[in-house]
Design a protein around this motif. Structure first.
Motif, PDB file in Angstrom:
ATOM      1  N   PRO A 159      51.168  51.692  50.677  1.00 33.68           N
ATOM      2  CA  PRO A 159      49.735  51.548  50.430  1.00 33.68           C
ATOM      3  C   PRO A 159      49.366  50.128  50.020  1.00 33.68           C
ATOM      4  CG  PRO A 159      50.775  52.749  48.639  1.00 33.68           C
ATOM      5  CD  PRO A 159      51.823  52.578  49.700  1.00 33.68           C
ATOM      6  N   THR A 160      48.154  49.711  50.389  1.00 31.68           N
ATOM      7  CA  THR A 160      47.602  48.427  49.968  1.00 31.68           C
ATOM      8  C   THR A 160      46.279  48.665  49.251  1.00 31.68           C
ATOM      9  OG1 THR A 160      46.398  48.103  52.041  1.00 31.68           O
ATOM     10  CG2 THR A 160      48.637  47.211  51.931  1.00 31.68           C
ATOM     11  N   MET A 161      45.906  47.700  48.424  1.00 30.77           N
ATOM     12  CA  MET A 161      44.605  47.747  47.770  1.00 30.77           C
ATOM     13  C   MET A 161      44.025  46.335  47.765  1.00 30.77           C
ATOM     14  SD  MET A 161      42.334  49.741  46.445  1.00 30.77           S
ATOM     15  CE  MET A 161      43.201  51.234  45.936  1.00 30.77           C
ATOM     16  N   TYR A 162      43.026  46.138  48.609  1.00 32.39           N
ATOM     17  CA  TYR A 162      42.373  44.829  48.728  1.00 32.39           C
ATOM     18  C   TYR A 162      41.193  44.794  47.769  1.00 32.39           C
ATOM     19  CZ  TYR A 162      39.812  40.919  50.827  1.00 32.39           C
ATOM     20  OH  TYR A 162      39.156  39.736  51.037  1.00 32.39           O
ATOM     21  N   VAL A 163      41.086  43.711  46.999  1.00 31.83           N
ATOM     22  CA  VAL A 163      40.000  43.554  46.038  1.00 31.83           C
ATOM     23  C   VAL A 163      39.034  42.509  46.574  1.00 31.83           C
ATOM     24  CG1 VAL A 163      39.354  43.071  43.664  1.00 31.83           C
ATOM     25  CG2 VAL A 163      41.571  44.117  44.156  1.00 31.83           C
ATOM     26  N   GLU A 164      37.789  42.898  46.729  1.00 32.05           N
ATOM     27  CA  GLU A 164      36.754  42.004  47.253  1.00 32.05           C
ATOM     28  C   GLU A 164      35.728  41.731  46.162  1.00 32.05           C
ATOM     29  OE1 GLU A 164      33.458  43.310  50.171  1.00 32.05           O
ATOM     30  OE2 GLU A 164      35.038  42.472  51.441  1.00 32.05           O
ATOM     31  N   SER A 165      35.415  40.456  45.958  1.00 34.69           N
ATOM     32  CA  SER A 165      34.397  40.099  44.957  1.00 34.69           C
ATOM     33  C   SER A 165      33.007  40.314  45.532  1.00 34.69           C
ATOM     34  CB  SER A 165      34.549  38.639  44.531  1.00 34.69           C
ATOM     35  OG  SER A 165      35.709  38.450  43.779  1.00 34.69           O
ATOM     36  N   GLY A 166      32.151  41.011  44.771  1.00 33.62           N
ATOM     37  CA  GLY A 166      30.748  41.143  45.130  1.00 33.62           C
ATOM     38  C   GLY A 166      29.969  39.935  44.638  1.00 33.62           C
ATOM     39  N   PRO A 167      28.656  39.918  44.832  1.00 35.11           N
ATOM     40  CA  PRO A 167      27.854  38.749  44.436  1.00 35.11           C
ATOM     41  C   PRO A 167      27.938  38.425  42.950  1.00 35.11           C
ATOM     42  CG  PRO A 167      26.447  40.616  45.065  1.00 35.11           C
ATOM     43  CD  PRO A 167      27.834  40.959  45.476  1.00 35.11           C
ATOM     44  N   GLU A 168      27.970  39.449  42.108  1.00 33.09           N
ATOM     45  CA  GLU A 168      28.095  39.193  40.662  1.00 33.09           C
ATOM     46  C   GLU A 168      29.502  38.713  40.329  1.00 33.09           C
ATOM     47  OE1 GLU A 168      25.562  39.262  38.492  1.00 33.09           O
ATOM     48  OE2 GLU A 168      24.302  39.688  40.233  1.00 33.09           O
ATOM     49  N   GLY A 169      30.491  39.223  41.047  1.00 35.75           N
ATOM     50  CA  GLY A 169      31.869  38.791  40.834  1.00 35.75           C
ATOM     51  C   GLY A 169      32.071  37.333  41.175  1.00 35.75           C
ATOM     52  N   VAL A 170      31.449  36.895  42.267  1.00 33.00           N
ATOM     53  CA  VAL A 170      31.550  35.485  42.649  1.00 33.00           C
ATOM     54  C   VAL A 170      30.993  34.603  41.539  1.00 33.00           C
ATOM     55  CG1 VAL A 170      30.713  33.744  44.267  1.00 33.00           C
ATOM     56  CG2 VAL A 170      31.506  35.959  45.123  1.00 33.00           C
ATOM     57  N   LYS A 171      29.853  34.995  40.974  1.00 33.60           N
ATOM     58  CA  LYS A 171      29.260  34.219  39.873  1.00 33.60           C
ATOM     59  C   LYS A 171      30.186  34.186  38.656  1.00 33.60           C
ATOM     60  CE  LYS A 171      25.263  36.267  39.368  1.00 33.60           C
ATOM     61  NZ  LYS A 171      23.890  36.556  38.877  1.00 33.60           N
ATOM     62  N   LEU A 172      30.783  35.330  38.354  1.00 34.00           N
ATOM     63  CA  LEU A 172      31.634  35.427  37.167  1.00 34.00           C
ATOM     64  C   LEU A 172      32.926  34.631  37.331  1.00 34.00           C
ATOM     65  CD1 LEU A 172      32.457  36.661  34.429  1.00 34.00           C
ATOM     66  CD2 LEU A 172      33.289  38.661  35.698  1.00 34.00           C
ATOM     67  N   PHE A 173      33.660  34.896  38.392  1.00 32.88           N
ATOM     68  CA  PHE A 173      34.996  34.318  38.532  1.00 32.88           C
ATOM     69  C   PHE A 173      34.968  32.831  38.879  1.00 32.88           C
ATOM     70  CE2 PHE A 173      35.635  38.889  39.777  1.00 32.88           C
ATOM     71  CZ  PHE A 173      36.176  39.259  38.557  1.00 32.88           C
ATOM     72  N   SER A 174      33.870  32.352  39.449  1.00 36.43           N
ATOM     73  CA  SER A 174      33.809  30.942  39.839  1.00 36.43           C
ATOM     74  C   SER A 174      33.756  30.003  38.631  1.00 36.43           C
ATOM     75  CB  SER A 174      32.602  30.689  40.743  1.00 36.43           C
ATOM     76  OG  SER A 174      31.387  30.884  40.035  1.00 36.43           O
ATOM     77  N   VAL A 175      33.453  30.530  37.447  1.00 35.22           N
ATOM     78  CA  VAL A 175      33.379  29.660  36.267  1.00 35.22           C
ATOM     79  C   VAL A 175      34.722  29.509  35.558  1.00 35.22           C
ATOM     80  CG1 VAL A 175      30.956  30.276  35.895  1.00 35.22           C
ATOM     81  CG2 VAL A 175      32.727  31.468  34.598  1.00 35.22           C
ATOM     82  N   MET A 176      35.764  30.165  36.046  1.00 37.99           N
ATOM     83  CA  MET A 176      37.053  30.093  35.354  1.00 37.99           C
ATOM     84  C   MET A 176      37.590  28.669  35.232  1.00 37.99           C
ATOM     85  SD  MET A 176      38.889  33.652  36.559  1.00 37.99           S
ATOM     86  CE  MET A 176      40.373  33.325  35.615  1.00 37.99           C
ATOM     87  N   PRO A 177      37.512  27.828  36.268  1.00 39.94           N
ATOM     88  CA  PRO A 177      37.979  26.440  36.078  1.00 39.94           C
ATOM     89  C   PRO A 177      37.195  25.690  35.006  1.00 39.94           C
ATOM     90  CG  PRO A 177      37.868  26.971  38.416  1.00 39.94           C
ATOM     91  CD  PRO A 177      37.198  28.105  37.682  1.00 39.94           C
ATOM     92  N   GLN A 178      35.869  25.902  34.957  1.00 43.20           N
ATOM     93  CA  GLN A 178      35.067  25.245  33.922  1.00 43.20           C
ATOM     94  C   GLN A 178      35.410  25.778  32.527  1.00 43.20           C
ATOM     95  OE1 GLN A 178      33.896  26.373  36.949  1.00 43.20           O
ATOM     96  NE2 GLN A 178      31.807  25.650  37.277  1.00 43.20           N
ATOM     97  N   PHE A 179      35.682  27.061  32.444  1.00 43.88           N
ATOM     98  CA  PHE A 179      36.081  27.675  31.173  1.00 43.88           C
ATOM     99  C   PHE A 179      37.388  27.041  30.681  1.00 43.88           C
ATOM    100  CE2 PHE A 179      38.302  31.086  28.809  1.00 43.88           C
ATOM    101  CZ  PHE A 179      37.369  31.338  27.821  1.00 43.88           C
ATOM    102  N   ALA A 180      38.336  26.882  31.593  1.00 40.52           N
ATOM    103  CA  ALA A 180      39.607  26.237  31.238  1.00 40.52           C
ATOM    104  C   ALA A 180      39.366  24.806  30.768  1.00 40.52           C
ATOM    105  CB  ALA A 180      40.550  26.249  32.442  1.00 40.52           C
ATOM    106  N   GLU A 181      38.484  24.104  31.457  1.00 40.83           N
ATOM    107  CA  GLU A 181      38.176  22.716  31.092  1.00 40.83           C
ATOM    108  C   GLU A 181      37.587  22.631  29.684  1.00 40.83           C
ATOM    109  OE1 GLU A 181      35.801  18.879  32.984  1.00 40.83           O
ATOM    110  OE2 GLU A 181      35.070  20.898  33.407  1.00 40.83           O
ATOM    111  N   MET A 182      36.690  23.547  29.357  1.00 39.47           N
ATOM    112  CA  MET A 182      36.074  23.532  28.018  1.00 39.47           C
ATOM    113  C   MET A 182      37.122  23.720  26.929  1.00 39.47           C
ATOM    114  SD  MET A 182      32.392  25.465  28.217  1.00 39.47           S
ATOM    115  CE  MET A 182      33.118  27.044  28.601  1.00 39.47           C
ATOM    116  N   LEU A 183      38.024  24.670  27.130  1.00 38.82           N
ATOM    117  CA  LEU A 183      39.064  24.905  26.133  1.00 38.82           C
ATOM    118  C   LEU A 183      40.008  23.712  26.028  1.00 38.82           C
ATOM    119  CD1 LEU A 183      39.979  28.628  26.906  1.00 38.82           C
ATOM    120  CD2 LEU A 183      38.798  27.778  24.876  1.00 38.82           C
TER     121      LEU A 183
END
Length: 197
Positions: free
Chosen positions: A62-86
């Motif tokens: 079995p496989t399970m593919y995870v697809e980001s929806g529009p809200e997910g794209v907004k949320l996960f795209s800030v991870m590099p900036q979050f890392a930079e702030m810390l």
């Protein structure tokens, strides 16, 4: 300048356990966060605009593919900036990621280019990851089977160091990583990526 250990690998490859073990084994302080940190922010029962889980099957099971929806794209795209702030506040970091594309990796390289980043590939045999998915009971069955062909492809595989958790404990992996960090003051992978902007 902060030091950052960036772990990339499939779900159930052992990244989170390694991050915890590094925190225990190291004499330094390390803050850790990753994709699961951000998934935990999603409102309970309202996952669909953020993530969609698409089951499938291949010759390995079995496989399970995870697809980001529009809200997910907004949320996960800030991870590099979050890392930079810390990192800007001189926190040493362990980042626990599952990367699928060069653009995301280069975004991290851009935001962390003034820091010392150790880009570490976390590998594991698929059969072992599939067993872990069953035993953990907090993972969708098939995630690792879907991710294994994508997470280490192309430039994503340009690691400073690699560990294979198939037959070693998280503490053994943590000690190998910490030894590499201690022996190498100038890791190259993220420096090379930053120059490609």
């Amino acid at each position: 300048m902060s030091r950052i250990i960036f772990l990339n690998g499939c779900g159930s490859s052992g990244k989170t356990s390694i991050a915890k073990a590094i925190g225990h084994e190291s004499s330094e302080f390390w803050l850790s966060f990753g994709i699961d940190t951000f998934i935990d922010m999603i409102p309970f029962g309202r996952q669909e605009p953020y993530l969609k889980f698409i089951p499938g099957q291949n010759e390995r099971g079995p496989t399970m593919y995870v697809e980001s929806g529009p809200e997910g794209v907004k949320l996960f795209s800030v991870m590099p900036q979050f890392a930079e702030m810390l990192a800007f506040r001189e926190n040493n970091l362990i980042i626990d990621e599952v990367l699928f594309d060069e653009d995301t990796l280069k975004a991290y390289a851009k935001h962390l280019k003034t820091h010392t980043v150790y880009y570490i590939g976390v590998f594991c045999d698929l059969a072992v990851m599939q067993e872990r998915e069953v035993l953990r009971r907090d993972r969708c069955i098939g995630l690792s089977n879907d991710q294994i062909d994508r997470v280490h492809q192309g430039v994503l595989n340009a690691y400073d160091f690699k560990v294979d958790t198939t037959a070693i404990s998280p503490f053994e992996a943590a000690r190998l990583i910490l030894k590499f960090v201690g022996d190498n003051t100038v890791p190259k992978a993220f420096q090379t990526l930053a120059k490609q902007e």
